[in-house]
Design a protein around this motif. Sequence first.
Motif, short mmCIF file in Angstrom:
data_model
loop_
_atom_site.label_atom_id
_atom_site.label_comp_id
_atom_site.label_asym_id
_atom_site.label_seq_id
_atom_site.Cartn_x
_atom_site.Cartn_y
_atom_site.Cartn_z
N UNK A 165 0.84 -1.20 0.00
CA UNK A 165 0.00 0.00 0.00
C UNK A 165 0.87 1.24 0.00
N UNK A 166 0.56 2.27 -0.75
CA UNK A 166 1.43 3.41 -0.86
C UNK A 166 1.60 4.20 0.42
N UNK A 167 0.64 4.14 1.34
CA UNK A 167 0.76 4.95 2.54
C UNK A 167 1.36 4.18 3.71
N UNK A 168 1.85 2.96 3.48
CA UNK A 168 2.51 2.22 4.55
C UNK A 168 3.86 1.68 4.13
N UNK A 169 4.26 1.89 2.89
CA UNK A 169 5.56 1.40 2.44
C UNK A 169 6.18 2.43 1.51
N UNK A 170 7.43 2.16 1.10
CA UNK A 170 8.11 3.09 0.21
C UNK A 170 7.27 3.31 -1.05
N UNK A 171 7.10 4.56 -1.41
CA UNK A 171 6.19 4.91 -2.50
C UNK A 171 6.83 6.02 -3.30
N UNK A 172 6.78 5.91 -4.62
CA UNK A 172 7.32 6.95 -5.49
C UNK A 172 6.28 7.35 -6.51
N UNK A 173 6.20 8.63 -6.75
CA UNK A 173 5.34 9.14 -7.81
C UNK A 173 6.20 10.01 -8.70
N UNK A 174 6.36 9.60 -9.95
CA UNK A 174 7.14 10.38 -10.90
C UNK A 174 6.27 11.49 -11.47
N UNK A 175 6.86 12.63 -11.81
CA UNK A 175 6.07 13.69 -12.43
C UNK A 175 5.57 13.27 -13.81
N UNK A 176 4.43 13.79 -14.19
CA UNK A 176 3.89 13.49 -15.52
C UNK A 176 4.76 14.11 -16.61
N UNK A 177 5.29 15.27 -16.32
CA UNK A 177 6.17 15.96 -17.26
C UNK A 177 7.48 16.23 -16.53
N UNK A 178 8.60 16.10 -17.20
CA UNK A 178 9.89 16.31 -16.55
C UNK A 178 10.70 17.33 -17.32
N UNK A 179 11.42 18.13 -16.58
CA UNK A 179 12.36 19.05 -17.18
C UNK A 179 13.67 18.31 -17.42
N UNK A 180 14.66 19.03 -17.87
CA UNK A 180 15.97 18.41 -18.06
C UNK A 180 16.50 17.92 -16.73
N UNK A 181 17.35 16.90 -16.79
CA UNK A 181 17.91 16.33 -15.57
C UNK A 181 18.57 17.42 -14.75
N UNK A 182 18.39 17.37 -13.43
CA UNK A 182 18.98 18.37 -12.56
C UNK A 182 18.13 19.59 -12.36
N UNK A 183 16.95 19.68 -12.99
CA UNK A 183 16.09 20.85 -12.86
C UNK A 183 14.76 20.53 -12.19
N UNK A 184 14.69 19.39 -11.53
CA UNK A 184 13.44 18.98 -10.90
C UNK A 184 13.53 19.07 -9.39
N UNK A 185 12.37 18.96 -8.77
CA UNK A 185 12.26 18.98 -7.31
C UNK A 185 11.68 17.65 -6.84
N UNK A 186 12.21 17.15 -5.75
CA UNK A 186 11.70 15.93 -5.14
C UNK A 186 11.24 16.23 -3.72
N UNK A 187 10.05 15.77 -3.38
CA UNK A 187 9.59 15.79 -2.00
C UNK A 187 9.80 14.40 -1.42
N UNK A 188 10.61 14.31 -0.38
CA UNK A 188 10.80 13.06 0.35
C UNK A 188 9.94 13.16 1.60
N UNK A 189 8.95 12.27 1.72
CA UNK A 189 7.94 12.45 2.76
C UNK A 189 7.66 11.16 3.50
N UNK A 190 7.00 11.30 4.61
CA UNK A 190 6.50 10.18 5.38
C UNK A 190 5.39 9.47 4.60
N UNK A 191 5.39 8.15 4.64
CA UNK A 191 4.35 7.40 3.94
C UNK A 191 2.95 7.70 4.41
N UNK A 192 2.82 8.21 5.64
CA UNK A 192 1.50 8.58 6.15
C UNK A 192 0.93 9.80 5.44
N UNK A 193 1.75 10.48 4.64
CA UNK A 193 1.31 11.68 3.93
C UNK A 193 1.16 11.46 2.43
N UNK A 194 1.36 10.22 1.98
CA UNK A 194 1.37 9.96 0.54
C UNK A 194 0.07 10.39 -0.13
#
Length: 218
Positions: free
Chosen positions: A1-30
Amino acid sequence: MPDTSTYSRRPDLTDAAGERTLIIACGALAREIGTLMGQTAMGSVALKCLPAQLHNTPDRIPDAVREAVLAARETYARVLVGYADCGTGGRLDRVCQELGVERIEGPHCYSFFSGNDAFLARADEEFTSFYLTDFLARQFDSMVIRSLGLDRHPELRDAYFGHYEKLVYLAQTDDDVLTARAEAAAERLGLAFERRRVGFGDLTAFVEKASEPLPLSS
């Protein structure tokens, strides 16, 4: 389940490598962060959630966040940490300071969901309250009952909860099923029940910050 284990959501659209933002969060907030991301055009933002069970061993949160931030540095230009202090006793702040990343303000999710200022204003009158969020209402058996061993030793209920008077359900959504689960949890713990619709609180501004343009390199 995404809210109790490691979970990743990739952006639908991506900029060039090195120009993106990642939120690293608690699974309870997924679920909540995913909802907020869906409400805003955040094509260059990705979400990675660490296991929610880390809250049962908060001493492990700082190292888990450190490892995730260091791994993300090869791909993302900016990393935001979707954790409050969460019982780490300031250790998470020291990791964030060392790595130059920002976390959401607050001692725990009950505070930032309520709005940190509003939660602090109620602190003196609610020090005997036990809180649930949508996530905890949904996962009450696994995150509270089983993790504390109350399924095997129900006689320990008073040892854990005897000093509480009320269960306050800090609801992110208007969900009759979750409200019923929270009320049943209060009854199971022998506590009075109150539902308070707080929404996403300070989490909204934190997630919106992730979509702000990155500063230009000098």
